[in-house]
Structures are given as structure tokens and as C-alpha cells.
Design a protein around this motif. Structure first.
Motif, PDB file in Angstrom:
ATOM      1  N   SER A   1      -7.756 -59.410 -39.160  1.00  0.00           N
ATOM      2  CA  SER A   1      -8.313 -60.079 -37.983  1.00  0.00           C
ATOM      3  C   SER A   1      -9.211 -61.231 -38.405  1.00  0.00           C
ATOM      4  O   SER A   1      -9.844 -61.201 -39.455  1.00  0.00           O
TER       5      SER A   1
ATOM      6  N   LYS B   1      -0.303 -61.655 -33.858  1.00  0.00           N
ATOM      7  CA  LYS B   1       0.260 -60.543 -33.113  1.00  0.00           C
ATOM      8  C   LYS B   1      -0.481 -60.361 -31.790  1.00  0.00           C
ATOM      9  O   LYS B   1       0.128 -60.079 -30.764  1.00  0.00           O
ATOM     10  N   GLU B   2      -1.801 -60.543 -31.824  1.00  0.00           N
ATOM     11  CA  GLU B   2      -2.602 -60.310 -30.633  1.00  0.00           C
ATOM     12  C   GLU B   2      -3.809 -61.252 -30.618  1.00  0.00           C
ATOM     13  O   GLU B   2      -4.439 -61.483 -31.641  1.00  0.00           O
ATOM     14  N   ILE B   3      -4.106 -61.780 -29.452  1.00  0.00           N
ATOM     15  CA  ILE B   3      -5.286 -62.620 -29.255  1.00  0.00           C
ATOM     16  C   ILE B   3      -6.207 -61.887 -28.290  1.00  0.00           C
ATOM     17  O   ILE B   3      -5.808 -61.557 -27.174  1.00  0.00           O
ATOM     18  N   ILE B   4      -7.440 -61.648 -28.727  1.00  0.00           N
ATOM     19  CA  ILE B   4      -8.407 -60.930 -27.898  1.00  0.00           C
ATOM     20  C   ILE B   4      -9.575 -61.876 -27.589  1.00  0.00           C
ATOM     21  O   ILE B   4     -10.454 -62.072 -28.420  1.00  0.00           O
TER      22      ILE B   4
ATOM     23  N   PHE C   1      -8.442 -63.040 -33.443  1.00  0.00           N
ATOM     24  CA  PHE C   1      -7.006 -63.095 -33.682  1.00  0.00           C
ATOM     25  C   PHE C   1      -6.628 -61.928 -34.582  1.00  0.00           C
ATOM     26  O   PHE C   1      -7.240 -61.717 -35.626  1.00  0.00           O
ATOM     27  N   ILE C   2      -5.596 -61.178 -34.207  1.00  0.00           N
ATOM     28  CA  ILE C   2      -5.070 -60.105 -35.059  1.00  0.00           C
ATOM     29  C   ILE C   2      -3.670 -60.536 -35.488  1.00  0.00           C
ATOM     30  O   ILE C   2      -2.789 -60.756 -34.656  1.00  0.00           O
ATOM     31  N   TYR C   3      -3.486 -60.646 -36.804  1.00  0.00           N
ATOM     32  CA  TYR C   3      -2.234 -61.160 -37.354  1.00  0.00           C
ATOM     33  C   TYR C   3      -1.240 -60.029 -37.593  1.00  0.00           C
ATOM     34  O   TYR C   3      -1.539 -58.856 -37.390  1.00  0.00           O
ATOM     35  N   GLN C   4      -0.041 -60.388 -38.034  1.00  0.00           N
ATOM     36  CA  GLN C   4       1.044 -59.427 -38.236  1.00  0.00           C
ATOM     37  C   GLN C   4       0.684 -58.356 -39.267  1.00  0.00           C
ATOM     38  O   GLN C   4       1.127 -57.220 -39.162  1.00  0.00           O
TER      39      GLN C   4
ATOM     40  N   LYS D   1      -3.217 -69.864 -33.978  1.00  0.00           N
ATOM     41  CA  LYS D   1      -2.306 -68.824 -33.499  1.00  0.00           C
ATOM     42  C   LYS D   1      -0.943 -68.839 -34.187  1.00  0.00           C
ATOM     43  O   LYS D   1       0.040 -68.408 -33.625  1.00  0.00           O
TER      44      LYS D   1
ATOM     45  N   TYR E   1      -2.132 -57.005 -39.628  1.00  0.00           N
ATOM     46  CA  TYR E   1      -3.283 -56.319 -39.039  1.00  0.00           C
ATOM     47  C   TYR E   1      -4.621 -56.785 -39.598  1.00  0.00           C
ATOM     48  O   TYR E   1      -5.603 -56.065 -39.547  1.00  0.00           O
TER      49      TYR E   1
END
Length: 156
Positions: free
Chosen positions: A35, A113-116, A28-31, A109, A33
Motif C-alpha cells: 500500500s 487493485k484498490e483505491i481507498i 492505494f493498494i497494489y496487486q 493508479k 498487496y
């Protein structure tokens, strides 16, 4: 003992479960930045702290792997009923694994910002498919043995 399709499927399902246990599942990458990486047994924060909250994921995978190993070990005895029940239990455990996995995804979540997802997050599905294939192969083998047994006639 001949190696049959169900043995190969069960062995590959067991290998998929073991590989999934060894690698991270999702990042998980948060707002801001930062992770967070989630494995089957812990959540690793960027500041070096670990949370062991997803231990249930690892426990469920270990239980599914033990069921597959049990079915593989009893397969030389041709106890088809017990093999089928073991595979059904493994498939139910993997289904429960994905339910718990989705719960952790929804919890973590929050402001992501992004879920990888990593490639290992698909391996339990592969194991589920292989267990289902082995289940059908065991049913087919059992049906062939019953059909050949019914073709014999008793003679005086």
C-alpha cells in the motif's frame, strides 16, 4: 463588530483546509498487496521511503487557507470588493488543487487493485462551498448597505 454569516463560513472553510492539511488523502493498494499512502506533501511507500512529489497539493491548500485568513482579517473594515476578490482567488486555488489531485490520482493508479479515499479528500470541496456561501453573503450585505444608503435624502 457583529459576527455575520460570511465570517462563520470563512472560518469554517479555513478550518476545513487546515484539517485537510493534517491528514492523509488516499491510500492505494497494489496487486502485490503493498500500500501507498498519499498526503498533501508526500507519498509514503510501504518500505519506509517517502517521495515529496505531491508538495504542490499542500502548497495550494496553504495558499487557499492564507486567502481565507486574509479575507477574515479584513472583514471588519467592510472592504467588500477586496473580500470578494480574495474569496474568488481562494475558490480558484481550490479548483486548481483538485486538478493537481486528479493528475496525481492518474499517475499513481498504474496497477492498482484498490483505491481507498480518506474522508479528508472531500474537505476542499466543503471549503469551496463555504467560500461560495461567504461570497454570496458578502454580496447580500453589500447590496443592503447600498440600498440603505440610497434611501437617504439630503435636506436643506
Amino acid at each position: 463588530m457583529k459576527i455575520k454569516l460570511q465570517h462563520i463560513c470563512i472560518l469554517l472553510a479555513l478550518a476545513a483546509v487546515v484539517v485537510c492539511l493534517c491528514f492523509p488523502l488516499i491510500q492505494f493498494i497494489y496487486q502485490d498487496y503493498s500500500s501507498v499512502t498519499m498526503t498533501n506533501f508526500q507519498v509514503e511507500n510501504p518500505n519506509g521511503t517517502h517521495s515529496a512529489s505531491p508538495w504542490a497539493l499542500g502548497g495550494l491548500l496553504i495558499a487557499a487557507g492564507l486567502c481565507d485568513l486574509f479575507v477574515l482579517l479584513i472583514s471588519p473594515f467592510q472592504n467588500f470588493g477586496l473580500q470578494k476578490r480574495g474569496l474568488i482567488l481562494a475558490m480558484l486555488i481550490i479548483t486548481g488543487y483538485y486538478i493537481v489531485y486528479l493528475i496525481f490520482l492518474l499517475v499513481l493508479k498504474a496497477d492498482v487493485k484498490e483505491i481507498i479515499p480518506h474522508w479528508t479528500s472531500i474537505l476542499p470541496v466543503v471549503s469551496l462551498i463555504l467560500d461560495f456561501m461567504a461570497f454570496n453573503a458578502i454580496r447580500h450585505t453589500e447590496a443592503k448597505i447600498i440600498a440603505s444608503g440610497n434611501s437617504f435624502r439630503l435636506r436643506d
